[in-house]
Design a protein around this motif. Structure first.
Motif: not given
Lengths: 347, 347
Positions: A233-234, A270, A274, A284-286, A288-289
């Protein structure tokens, strides 16, 4: 030394990412090691040059299905494809009992030697070009990281010292270089280690299982070149989900990697939330990670994707090489299209 | 009624064919049944409109891994994706014990109701729009065929008879059509069955597990429209391999289908030695299977491929519809290319 990602999703597969499996292969060898074996790992391998028949060792980090449900099928296919070479399995005891139950109840006959080694902190194996040790993590069930230290690095002669000590050249030079101590005609005994040095420093990779406390890897990461760690996660999502799943956020891993002075950090595992291509506003976009990890870590940062192959070079720098499935379809000699071309993929 | 092939290879997966899994879905329903669940069946489903959340029943033909190693992962993903609907599992007892062992040893928590029914000759289930029965086969381990007979066919009123008997129209017509008996104001009791008939004859499909003796299906195939049966080898290869694997050849199945008067025959579970595109001189082509079957069977013959969807129409004729994975990528409204277009695919 090459690392290939066969599955980079946590929990469930998606159309883009399979569940966990990572291959690590020493330089100049077709033998390789597999860390985790989620369902359909053998299917993923069909799209890579990695041969299950050259697989020397499987190491399972923990007993959750997304890390081990591909094991029976992989072993069965090795059998059906005529494997005779021995295979070593390192895993928690429960995984071995799971495998034994599957073998017994599904009429599976494995005739090649399958050696089981129960993982524990004292593990130290020399196999497939690596010295492998195990390091406990913190997760809902016992979970482990595996540390791969390169072995068999060719030696170079310390010619300056040989000259300094007045040792004439001859067959004993080759013996010293091969690691053998030699006795000269004049009675002097020459110790190989004193007159040689490794051609390069042993490369070390740590591949961790599910874990909510990266700091547990401080010792394992000492002198390591690359850490492969889950970033499910974030931080925001981790706090929303709560601590119960016992996973790490990008921030948590990145902070640890920075404090440990790691030159290369590879994130994987992930959450399927994501997406590679976020389409709707709430997706949610990857990225963000990546963005969150970058805030806390300034080294070479990578987010793994299925079928991606990376090389850890002799200088301990990690490089993206290619996507084995996608780039395979490019015709040899044909000008690379933007889509198929290997791209520089790191920050 | 739609049949979708999710895996058509025997023993091991190839790049073209996964191991066994077949979906059967009644007309006008999103609920469906799955026969066998080889490894990566859940991955195959990701490329089809079939939702695991609408899966009502899984039926396993026998305990070999290429028919059941995808079960734990599919059930686990249903859980992780929030399933609450009950799921029925019909299988040999050993498969249930296998699943229980996996659940216990891999920390798998299934909270939706999972009902197990041990398969036997007395099985008779009404579920997901079918009456399902089971029929024993001959294989290295106990193996079963499942017979799906369509239920819930809408009724039509026998208007001629209603008129003949002087029964005036009214609300009781709808009751009769819905299968309810009614009492008229004059005291006459009308039996629904006497004044209605099915809009079409119930369609019946038999999906068999591994089996070296198709004749065992004589009873199960009586009145059936379609038999889906393994044809692992051609007769020549079967004789070369020997009887030990206990599989069928194309000839063996085709001869049975002809003798049973089956209108539609679907072959599947092909040895990986039969290639879709034979490239080298020694390669065996899947067309050898088709050719051999055609010599002995003159009905509607099909060789299943992964992701192919077929419809069994109300007249009991089987038709190829589309390849769900390949044809999915065609852009809506765009002129079909030769590659992506649904093609007539039967002899």
């Amino acid at each position: 030394m090459q690392i290939t990602f066969l599955g980079t999703s946590s929990g469930v597969p998606s159309r883009q990412r399979n569940v966990s499996a990572t291959a690590i292969q020493p330089e100049k060898s077709r033998h390789w090691a597999l860390v985790d074996c989620g369902e359909a790992t053998q299917h993923q391998l069909l799209h890579t040059p990695l041969s299950p028949q050259k697989l020397s060792i499987v190491l399972i980090t923990h007993r959750h299905g997304d890390h081990c449900y591909g094991l029976p099928g992989l072993l069965a296919s090795c059998q059906l494809n005529g494997r005779t070479e021995p295979l070593t399995l390192v895993a928690p005891e429960a995984v071995w009992r799971y495998l034994q139950a599957v073998i017994e109840l599904t009429d599976l006959h494995i005739t090649y030697p399958l050696q089981f080694v129960a993982v524990n902190s004292a593990l130290s194996l020399n196999i497939a070009g690596f010295r492998i040790t195990a390091h406990p993590l913190s997760h809902r069930v016992p979970s482990w990281a595996y540390r791969f230290e390169e072995t068999g690095i060719p030696k170079k002669l310390n010619l300056a010292r040989l000259k300094e000590d007045g040792i004439p050249s001859g067959h004993h030079y080759a013996c010293l270089q091969a690691g053998e101590d030699v006795e000269l005609p004049d009675g002097r005994v020459l110790n190989s280690a004193e007159y040689t040095f490794d051609s390069w420093s042993a490369r070390t990779v740590v591949i961790a299982g599910d874990n909510d406390t990266p700091e547990l890897l401080s010792e394992a990461c000492r002198g390591a070149d690359l850490l492969v760690h889950e970033s499910t996660y974030t931080q925001e999502v981790l706090e929303h989900v709560g601590p119960e799943p016992q996973h790490s956020s990008a921030e948590r891993v990145a902070r640890f990697a920075a404090s440990a002075g790691l030159r290369n950090l590879m994130l994987t595992h992930f959450s399927p939330r994501y997406l590679k291509k976020a389409r709707k506003k709430r997706d949610r976009s990857i990225e963000e990670i990546r963005h969150e990890a970058r805030l806390h870590y300034s080294g070479r940062l990578f987010l793994a994707e299925d079928f991606e192959a990376y090389v850890l070079d002799r200088n301990g720098r990690c490089h993206y090489v290619q996507n084995l499935k996608r780039d395979h379809h490019r015709q040899p000699g044909k000008q690379s299209s933007t889509r198929g071309a290997p791209v520089k993929k790191e920050e």
